[in-house]
Design an enzyme around this catalytic site. Sequence first.
Site, short mmCIF file in Angstrom:
data_model
loop_
_atom_site.label_atom_id
_atom_site.label_comp_id
_atom_site.label_asym_id
_atom_site.label_seq_id
_atom_site.Cartn_x
_atom_site.Cartn_y
_atom_site.Cartn_z
N PRO A 9 -13.87 -7.22 -12.39
CG PRO A 9 -15.30 -7.79 -10.99
CD PRO A 9 -14.44 -7.54 -11.47
CG ASN A 10 -18.18 -8.19 -16.72
OD1 ASN A 10 -17.65 -8.79 -17.08
ND2 ASN A 10 -18.39 -8.64 -15.31
NE ARG A 17 -19.51 -4.08 -17.53
CZ ARG A 17 -19.27 -4.09 -16.09
NH1 ARG A 17 -18.12 -3.30 -16.08
NH2 ARG A 17 -20.03 -3.88 -15.44
CE1 TYR A 22 -19.53 0.31 -15.85
CE2 TYR A 22 -20.84 -0.53 -16.75
CZ TYR A 22 -20.82 0.13 -15.88
OH TYR A 22 -21.48 -1.01 -14.61
CG ASN A 73 -14.26 0.19 -10.88
OD1 ASN A 73 -14.84 -0.83 -9.59
ND2 ASN A 73 -14.57 0.53 -11.94
CB ALA A 76 -20.36 -6.55 -9.61
CG HIS A 79 -21.56 -3.24 -5.48
ND1 HIS A 79 -21.10 -2.69 -5.70
CD2 HIS A 79 -21.87 -3.73 -7.03
CE1 HIS A 79 -21.95 -1.53 -6.00
NE2 HIS A 79 -21.93 -2.12 -6.91
CG ASP A 86 -11.92 -9.74 5.37
OD1 ASP A 86 -12.32 -8.30 6.30
OD2 ASP A 86 -12.77 -10.62 5.87
CD GLU A 97 -16.11 2.70 -3.19
OE1 GLU A 97 -15.59 2.78 -2.00
OE2 GLU A 97 -16.62 1.69 -3.59
CG HIS A 99 -17.40 2.62 -8.26
ND1 HIS A 99 -17.29 1.30 -8.11
CD2 HIS A 99 -17.18 2.72 -6.71
CE1 HIS A 99 -17.13 0.21 -7.00
NE2 HIS A 99 -16.95 1.60 -6.46
CB SER A 101 -21.69 4.12 -13.31
OG SER A 101 -21.33 2.60 -12.42
NE ARG A 106 -25.51 1.33 -12.65
CZ ARG A 106 -23.99 0.69 -13.64
NH1 ARG A 106 -22.81 0.72 -13.32
NH2 ARG A 106 -24.69 -0.21 -14.33
NE ARG A 110 -25.11 -1.58 -11.43
CZ ARG A 110 -24.72 -2.98 -11.61
NH1 ARG A 110 -23.21 -3.26 -10.97
NH2 ARG A 110 -25.51 -3.20 -12.80
#
Length: 146
Positions: A9-10, A17, A22, A73, A76, A79, A86, A97, A99, A101, A106, A110
């Site tokens: 998301p986002n 953003r 970012y 990625n 949100a 977390h 699963d 994985e 990210h 940032s 942070r 997070r």
Amino acid sequence: MRLLIINGPNLNMLGIREPELYGHQTLADIEAMVRQRCEQHGVTPTFFQSNNEGALVDAIQQAYGQQDGIIINPAAYTHTSVAILDALKAVALPAVEVHLSDPLMREPFRHHSYITPVCIAAIRGKGGAGYVEAVDVLVRHLAAKS
Ligand code: DQA
């Protein structure tokens, strides 16, 4: 070799953003960098972005038997999402994985990632270059396995 690159998301808002966190690259810019690195390795990338947790779960499930590895990625959902954890466990594909940032630097909320334990690597805080590094990590991993 086929890799699925999933963004949560986002991340469709990259470029607009919070650029101080970012950066200025758009998701399309990052995907172009990843596509280029995949071409160098002879890898076929598939890109997927969604703001919906269930759609991300569906994309992971659909990778089963279709893809050799996943770059993810979850944004949100990193977390919060036991469902994404699963799904990754269910398909048991090697996953990296990423990210943009560094969530560990942070807010405390997070700091925990549900998916880190099931990923072969976690790349944090390198912006778009982290996705390119993730391609290299997965290609090395898959080459070592075959
Ligand atoms: C993020 C970090 C997450 O904490 C955040 O919710 C995001 C982006 C990153 O790429 O740095 O949406 O995953």
